[in-house]
Design a protein around this motif. Structure first.
Motif, short mmCIF file in Angstrom:
data_model
loop_
_atom_site.label_atom_id
_atom_site.label_comp_id
_atom_site.label_asym_id
_atom_site.label_seq_id
_atom_site.Cartn_x
_atom_site.Cartn_y
_atom_site.Cartn_z
N THR A 212 0.83 -1.21 0.00
CA THR A 212 0.00 0.00 0.00
C THR A 212 0.86 1.26 0.00
O THR A 212 0.41 2.33 -0.40
CB THR A 212 -0.94 0.02 1.21
N SER A 213 2.11 1.13 0.45
CA SER A 213 3.11 2.18 0.35
C SER A 213 4.47 1.52 0.49
O SER A 213 4.57 0.39 0.97
CB SER A 213 2.91 3.26 1.43
N GLY A 214 5.51 2.23 0.06
CA GLY A 214 6.83 1.61 0.14
C GLY A 214 7.94 2.59 -0.18
O GLY A 214 7.72 3.68 -0.73
N VAL A 215 9.15 2.17 0.20
CA VAL A 215 10.36 2.98 -0.01
C VAL A 215 11.37 2.14 -0.79
O VAL A 215 11.76 1.06 -0.34
CB VAL A 215 10.98 3.43 1.33
N ALA A 216 11.77 2.65 -1.94
CA ALA A 216 12.84 2.02 -2.71
C ALA A 216 14.13 2.80 -2.50
O ALA A 216 14.13 4.04 -2.59
CB ALA A 216 12.48 1.99 -4.19
N THR A 217 15.20 2.09 -2.20
CA THR A 217 16.51 2.71 -2.06
C THR A 217 17.40 2.23 -3.19
O THR A 217 17.63 1.03 -3.35
CB THR A 217 17.15 2.37 -0.71
N LEU A 218 17.86 3.17 -4.00
CA LEU A 218 18.67 2.87 -5.18
C LEU A 218 20.11 3.32 -4.90
O LEU A 218 20.34 4.47 -4.51
CB LEU A 218 18.14 3.60 -6.41
N VAL A 219 21.05 2.41 -5.07
CA VAL A 219 22.44 2.69 -4.75
C VAL A 219 23.24 2.86 -6.04
O VAL A 219 23.29 1.95 -6.88
CB VAL A 219 23.06 1.57 -3.89
N TYR A 220 23.83 4.04 -6.19
CA TYR A 220 24.70 4.36 -7.32
C TYR A 220 26.15 4.40 -6.84
O TYR A 220 26.41 4.40 -5.62
CB TYR A 220 24.29 5.70 -7.92
N PRO A 221 27.13 4.46 -7.73
CA PRO A 221 28.53 4.41 -7.30
C PRO A 221 28.93 5.46 -6.28
O PRO A 221 29.70 5.18 -5.37
CB PRO A 221 29.31 4.59 -8.62
N ALA A 225 19.73 7.09 -3.86
CA ALA A 225 18.45 7.75 -4.16
C ALA A 225 17.35 7.00 -3.44
O ALA A 225 17.33 5.76 -3.42
CB ALA A 225 18.19 7.77 -5.67
N THR A 226 16.44 7.75 -2.85
CA THR A 226 15.31 7.16 -2.13
C THR A 226 14.02 7.57 -2.82
O THR A 226 13.81 8.75 -3.11
CB THR A 226 15.29 7.64 -0.67
N ALA A 227 13.16 6.58 -3.09
CA ALA A 227 11.89 6.84 -3.78
C ALA A 227 10.74 6.35 -2.91
O ALA A 227 10.63 5.15 -2.64
CB ALA A 227 11.86 6.13 -5.13
N VAL A 228 9.91 7.27 -2.46
CA VAL A 228 8.76 6.95 -1.61
C VAL A 228 7.49 7.03 -2.46
O VAL A 228 7.26 8.03 -3.14
CB VAL A 228 8.65 7.94 -0.43
N GLY A 229 6.69 5.97 -2.39
CA GLY A 229 5.41 5.97 -3.09
C GLY A 229 4.33 5.43 -2.17
O GLY A 229 4.52 4.40 -1.53
N ALA A 230 3.20 6.12 -2.08
CA ALA A 230 2.15 5.71 -1.15
C ALA A 230 0.78 5.88 -1.78
O ALA A 230 0.51 6.89 -2.44
CB ALA A 230 2.23 6.50 0.15
N LYS A 231 -0.07 4.88 -1.55
CA LYS A 231 -1.48 4.96 -1.92
C LYS A 231 -2.37 4.95 -0.68
O LYS A 231 -3.58 5.03 -0.79
CB LYS A 231 -1.84 3.77 -2.83
N ASP A 232 -1.76 4.82 0.50
CA ASP A 232 -2.51 4.77 1.75
C ASP A 232 -2.35 6.04 2.58
O ASP A 232 -2.82 6.13 3.71
CB ASP A 232 -2.05 3.56 2.57
N SER A 233 -1.69 7.04 2.02
CA SER A 233 -1.45 8.30 2.72
C SER A 233 -1.03 9.33 1.68
O SER A 233 -0.73 8.98 0.54
CB SER A 233 -0.36 8.15 3.79
N ALA A 234 -1.00 10.60 2.09
CA ALA A 234 -0.74 11.65 1.11
C ALA A 234 0.27 12.66 1.64
O ALA A 234 0.44 12.83 2.85
CB ALA A 234 -2.05 12.38 0.77
N SER A 235 0.94 13.32 0.72
CA SER A 235 1.78 14.46 1.03
C SER A 235 2.02 15.23 -0.27
O SER A 235 1.62 14.78 -1.35
CB SER A 235 3.12 14.02 1.63
N GLU A 236 2.67 16.36 -0.16
CA GLU A 236 3.10 17.07 -1.35
C GLU A 236 4.13 16.21 -2.09
O GLU A 236 4.97 15.56 -1.47
CB GLU A 236 3.73 18.41 -0.98
N GLY A 237 4.07 16.23 -3.41
CA GLY A 237 5.07 15.54 -4.19
C GLY A 237 6.31 16.40 -4.37
O GLY A 237 6.22 17.63 -4.41
N PHE A 238 7.46 15.74 -4.48
CA PHE A 238 8.71 16.49 -4.68
C PHE A 238 9.83 15.55 -5.08
O PHE A 238 9.74 14.33 -4.93
CB PHE A 238 9.10 17.25 -3.41
#
Length: 321
Positions: A212-221, A225-238
């Protein structure tokens, strides 16, 4: 460019509104399953679409569209796109392209074999503000941190809490926050920086296992980068990108990129380069140009982006944190 539309749902209605500003695209037909024929006929009347089909094979044989647009439910993107490509048709597939990397790769390979155009409709990649973000990166110096958030309380979440599972929350139908909403963050990050070295996904999961929501952590050299996506709560996008010499903030939903603030060399610069309020206009203007100029280099770049994100989503989806 002549376009045939598959589907009658919300995304199709959004597209039709956007096409008011894309006169170089004309509509040839709308397709729906037999049980949805009345919806398709109503859509055709409202938007002056000449033909309605409920037999897909007939459409592929008879319709003279330059492109087939697949705006159906996520889980059938692959099947309908494959049939169109096999028939020698150019295809635009609404995001997410297909549920798995293997399916995306198969479609890309088939399109190349048939020498047809295959494009994924990811709005942000065609917005002028996306180009502005790319251009601004060099002024930030070495990047060390990226944070993107797209969180929108789903109109279907209340039903889900009552135990009613609609497709948006059905993991068997490619539902959930990763596919539906975090996919924009992943496209934004991969579009700017390419594929990460590795990635992890931590999710809040509902009673049927869907995220229903989740955090992806992407590791570069040299950064993460952290990507937050949620369908169970809201906030401003950025999206915030932090470098040694400055920072950049995209203010708003990642599928629209409405405003970019760049702070570099001790001063702020605001960029609002998108020319249309509707997020899909630039995208379909680009598709029309790609067709008119037979720009297969643009098709190749689109396919590379789709494959990058699909491979990343495969990696994230397999994790059960």
């Amino acid at each position: 460019m002549k376009l045939s539309i598959l589907g009658t749902g919300k995304i199709v209605h959004d597209l039709l509104e956007a096409l008011k500003h894309v006169p170089e695209i004309t509509l040839t037909s709308v397709f729906a399953r037999p049980k949805s024929r009345e919806k398709a006929e109503a859509l055709a009347r409202e938007w002056n679409i000449p033909n309605v089909y409920t037999d897909y094979a007939e459409l592929l044989e008879s319709d003279d569209a330059d492109f087939i647009y697949v705006g159906l439910i996520n889980t059938v993107h692959y099947d309908y796109a494959k049939q169109a490509l096999a028939a020698g048709r150019n295809v635009i597939v609404e995001k997410p392209f297909a549920p798995t990397y293997a399916e995306v790769k198969e479609l890309v390979d088939l399109a190349q074999e048939k020498h047809t155009m295959l494009l994924e409709a990811v709005t942000l990649l065609y917005l002028p503000n996306f180009q502005a973000m790319q251009d601004a990166l060099k002024s930030l110096g070495p990047v060390h941190a990226v944070l993107a958030n797209y969180s929108q309380y789903s109109s279907r979440y209340d039903k889900y809490k009552e135990g009613v599972v609609l497709p948006a929350f059905d993991p068997e139908l490619a539902g959930g926050a990763l596919y539906d909403i975090n996919i924009y963050n992943l496209n934004l990050i991969c579009g700017l920086f390419g594929a990460p070295e590795h990635a992890t996904y931590t999710a809040n999961r509902g009673f049927n296992g869907v995220d229903t929501s989740g955090v992806a952590t992407l590791v570069y050299p040299v950064f993460f980068a952290t990507a937050v996506g949620a369908k169970d709560s809201a906030s401003e996008g950025f999206c915030i990108i932090q470098g040694e010499k400055g920072w950049l903030e995209m203010q708003g939903a990642p599928n629209e990129l409405p405003r970019v603030l760049v702070h570099a060399e001790g001063k702020d610069c605001v960029v609002e380069a998108n020319q249309y309020e509707h997020r899909m206009v630039h995208e379909f203007q680009a598709f029309a140009r790609i067709h008119a100029t037979q720009d297969f280099d643009a098709v190749r770049r689109s396919n590379e982006q789709s494959l990058c994100v699909a491979k990343l989503v495969d990696e994230l989806r397999e994790q059960t944190h």
